[in-house]
Design a protein around this motif. Sequence first.
Motif, PDB file in Angstrom:
ATOM      1  N   PHE A   1       0.827  -1.203   0.000  1.00  0.00           N
ATOM      2  CA  PHE A   1       0.000   0.000   0.000  1.00  0.00           C
ATOM      3  C   PHE A   1       0.865   1.258   0.000  1.00  0.00           C
ATOM      4  O   PHE A   1       0.555   2.239  -0.686  1.00  0.00           O
ATOM      5  N   THR A   2       1.961   1.215   0.736  1.00  0.00           N
ATOM      6  CA  THR A   2       2.892   2.349   0.748  1.00  0.00           C
ATOM      7  C   THR A   2       3.483   2.586  -0.630  1.00  0.00           C
ATOM      8  O   THR A   2       3.579   3.731  -1.093  1.00  0.00           O
ATOM      9  N   LEU A   3       3.873   1.507  -1.310  1.00  0.00           N
ATOM     10  CA  LEU A   3       4.431   1.643  -2.662  1.00  0.00           C
ATOM     11  C   LEU A   3       3.372   2.138  -3.647  1.00  0.00           C
ATOM     12  O   LEU A   3       3.690   2.909  -4.560  1.00  0.00           O
ATOM     13  N   ALA A   4       2.117   1.713  -3.466  1.00  0.00           N
ATOM     14  CA  ALA A   4       1.052   2.153  -4.372  1.00  0.00           C
ATOM     15  C   ALA A   4       0.832   3.656  -4.269  1.00  0.00           C
ATOM     16  O   ALA A   4       0.724   4.356  -5.292  1.00  0.00           O
ATOM     17  N   LEU A   5       0.778   4.189  -3.054  1.00  0.00           N
ATOM     18  CA  LEU A   5       0.599   5.629  -2.897  1.00  0.00           C
ATOM     19  C   LEU A   5       1.848   6.391  -3.334  1.00  0.00           C
ATOM     20  O   LEU A   5       1.749   7.544  -3.775  1.00  0.00           O
ATOM     21  N   MET A   6       3.006   5.754  -3.244  1.00  0.00           N
ATOM     22  CA  MET A   6       4.213   6.387  -3.758  1.00  0.00           C
ATOM     23  C   MET A   6       4.125   6.549  -5.271  1.00  0.00           C
ATOM     24  O   MET A   6       4.582   7.551  -5.840  1.00  0.00           O
ATOM     25  N   LEU A   7       3.513   5.590  -5.952  1.00  0.00           N
ATOM     26  CA  LEU A   7       3.315   5.700  -7.396  1.00  0.00           C
ATOM     27  C   LEU A   7       2.330   6.815  -7.739  1.00  0.00           C
ATOM     28  O   LEU A   7       2.485   7.490  -8.762  1.00  0.00           O
ATOM     29  N   VAL A   8       1.299   6.999  -6.910  1.00  0.00           N
ATOM     30  CA  VAL A   8       0.368   8.112  -7.123  1.00  0.00           C
ATOM     31  C   VAL A   8       1.116   9.442  -7.021  1.00  0.00           C
ATOM     32  O   VAL A   8       0.941  10.347  -7.849  1.00  0.00           O
ATOM     33  N   ASP A   9       1.958   9.563  -5.992  1.00  0.00           N
ATOM     34  CA  ASP A   9       2.789  10.754  -5.826  1.00  0.00           C
ATOM     35  C   ASP A   9       3.671  10.962  -7.055  1.00  0.00           C
ATOM     36  O   ASP A   9       3.796  12.085  -7.571  1.00  0.00           O
ATOM     37  N   LEU A  10       4.261   9.896  -7.553  1.00  0.00           N
ATOM     38  CA  LEU A  10       5.138   9.978  -8.720  1.00  0.00           C
ATOM     39  C   LEU A  10       4.373  10.439  -9.957  1.00  0.00           C
ATOM     40  O   LEU A  10       4.879  11.244 -10.752  1.00  0.00           O
ATOM     41  N   CYS A  11       3.144   9.956 -10.133  1.00  0.00           N
ATOM     42  CA  CYS A  11       2.343  10.352 -11.293  1.00  0.00           C
ATOM     43  C   CYS A  11       2.041  11.846 -11.287  1.00  0.00           C
ATOM     44  O   CYS A  11       2.033  12.497 -12.342  1.00  0.00           O
ATOM     45  N   VAL A  12       1.790  12.405 -10.106  1.00  0.00           N
ATOM     46  CA  VAL A  12       1.518  13.840 -10.009  1.00  0.00           C
ATOM     47  C   VAL A  12       2.751  14.643 -10.437  1.00  0.00           C
ATOM     48  O   VAL A  12       2.651  15.607 -11.203  1.00  0.00           O
ATOM     49  N   VAL A  13       3.914  14.251  -9.936  1.00  0.00           N
ATOM     50  CA  VAL A  13       5.143  14.971 -10.291  1.00  0.00           C
ATOM     51  C   VAL A  13       5.426  14.846 -11.785  1.00  0.00           C
ATOM     52  O   VAL A  13       5.818  15.822 -12.442  1.00  0.00           O
ATOM     53  N   LEU A  14       5.217  13.667 -12.346  1.00  0.00           N
ATOM     54  CA  LEU A  14       5.449  13.482 -13.781  1.00  0.00           C
ATOM     55  C   LEU A  14       4.466  14.297 -14.619  1.00  0.00           C
ATOM     56  O   LEU A  14       4.839  14.823 -15.679  1.00  0.00           O
ATOM     57  N   ALA A  15       3.222  14.395 -14.173  1.00  0.00           N
ATOM     58  CA  ALA A  15       2.237  15.174 -14.919  1.00  0.00           C
ATOM     59  C   ALA A  15       2.624  16.644 -14.959  1.00  0.00           C
ATOM     60  O   ALA A  15       2.550  17.295 -16.018  1.00  0.00           O
ATOM     61  N   LEU A  16       3.049  17.190 -13.828  1.00  0.00           N
ATOM     62  CA  LEU A  16       3.501  18.579 -13.807  1.00  0.00           C
ATOM     63  C   LEU A  16       4.756  18.740 -14.638  1.00  0.00           C
ATOM     64  O   LEU A  16       4.914  19.731 -15.363  1.00  0.00           O
ATOM     65  N   GLY A  17       5.663  17.762 -14.568  1.00  0.00           N
ATOM     66  CA  GLY A  17       6.869  17.811 -15.390  1.00  0.00           C
ATOM     67  C   GLY A  17       6.560  17.775 -16.874  1.00  0.00           C
ATOM     68  O   GLY A  17       7.275  18.381 -17.688  1.00  0.00           O
ATOM     69  N   THR A  18       5.500  17.071 -17.257  1.00  0.00           N
ATOM     70  CA  THR A  18       5.097  17.027 -18.669  1.00  0.00           C
ATOM     71  C   THR A  18       4.667  18.399 -19.157  1.00  0.00           C
ATOM     72  O   THR A  18       4.999  18.809 -20.279  1.00  0.00           O
ATOM     73  N   VAL A  19       3.915  19.115 -18.332  1.00  0.00           N
ATOM     74  CA  VAL A  19       3.519  20.485 -18.696  1.00  0.00           C
ATOM     75  C   VAL A  19       4.752  21.355 -18.892  1.00  0.00           C
ATOM     76  O   VAL A  19       4.863  22.104 -19.869  1.00  0.00           O
ATOM     77  N   LEU A  20       5.711  21.251 -17.983  1.00  0.00           N
ATOM     78  CA  LEU A  20       6.931  22.048 -18.102  1.00  0.00           C
ATOM     79  C   LEU A  20       7.725  21.657 -19.347  1.00  0.00           C
ATOM     80  O   LEU A  20       8.268  22.525 -20.035  1.00  0.00           O
ATOM     81  N   ALA A  21       7.795  20.356 -19.639  1.00  0.00           N
ATOM     82  CA  ALA A  21       8.555  19.906 -20.801  1.00  0.00           C
ATOM     83  C   ALA A  21       7.962  20.422 -22.112  1.00  0.00           C
ATOM     84  O   ALA A  21       8.683  20.612 -23.095  1.00  0.00           O
ATOM     85  N   VAL A  22       6.656  20.657 -22.114  1.00  0.00           N
ATOM     86  CA  VAL A  22       5.994  21.136 -23.328  1.00  0.00           C
ATOM     87  C   VAL A  22       6.212  22.631 -23.544  1.00  0.00           C
ATOM     88  O   VAL A  22       6.344  23.093 -24.678  1.00  0.00           O
TER      89      VAL A  22
END
Length: 267
Positions: A141-162
């Motif tokens: 469960f800890t690893l699953a929520l860590m992946l949710v956290d990672l997805c948020v950071v990647l989504a914001l990074g995608t906006v910046l990369a564009v």
Amino acid sequence: MIADSKIAFRLALRHRFLVMAAWLLILMLATGWMAAQFSGRQPATVALDMGLAVMRLGLPVLGLLMLQELLAREFERRFFLSSLTYPRTRARFLLGRLLAIVTLLGLLTAVLGLALAGGVHWLSLDYEQATPVALGSPYLFTLALMLVDLCVVLALGTVLAVVVATPSFVLIGGLGFMLLARSYSNIMALLREDSSLVSDARTYHNSLGLLGYLLPDLAVLDVRQIALYGQWSLLQTHWAIQAGIALLYALAMLVLAQWLLSRRHFA
């Protein structure tokens, strides 16, 4: 989109993803083992705590570096002159690159999680703790929520990369966002408990409260304490709401990134 993902896989491997992943694995295991040597009472708990901390920091950094190479530098080096001339939409191009990065990071999370669990289990064989670590469902469960956290950071990074003109700003901006989203709620809680920490605690607290309308609370997604002590009661009651908000925020950032890319004019 599958074809775009295969291209992104090859590009990620060419940009030394496996080398960086191996170094992250070595750093995680070394940090956990060395931290455990300084704990005479709970070596397994300390090793697990430090290992999860390295994962929580290293995975977003690696993901932002991949976004920087596969998206931001794609536009800087004008590779879009070939990659965007094929009969595909820009949305398919963007999602194909992002799908490859998320898949690679998901596999890496599984490898790191297994390696850390094995190392912690090996350390726990030498010393039986009063409160043993929980490497079962609390750990997953800890690893699953860590992946949710990672997805948020990647989504914001995608906006910046564009949108950014300088690729290095993807890493800088992504790390700044991650620091704010993971810390502002903890600072607000600290100020509520001790208002003498700053000269004008009320104004400072209200200013930080505005971030709650702009950023998801990623601090709530750090639930490693349930794996460290094996007690589900340590889980915050509103974790599900914050996880849902984080996923919606990530989806909104992806929609924004696709909209910005579809309207970007290339010289």
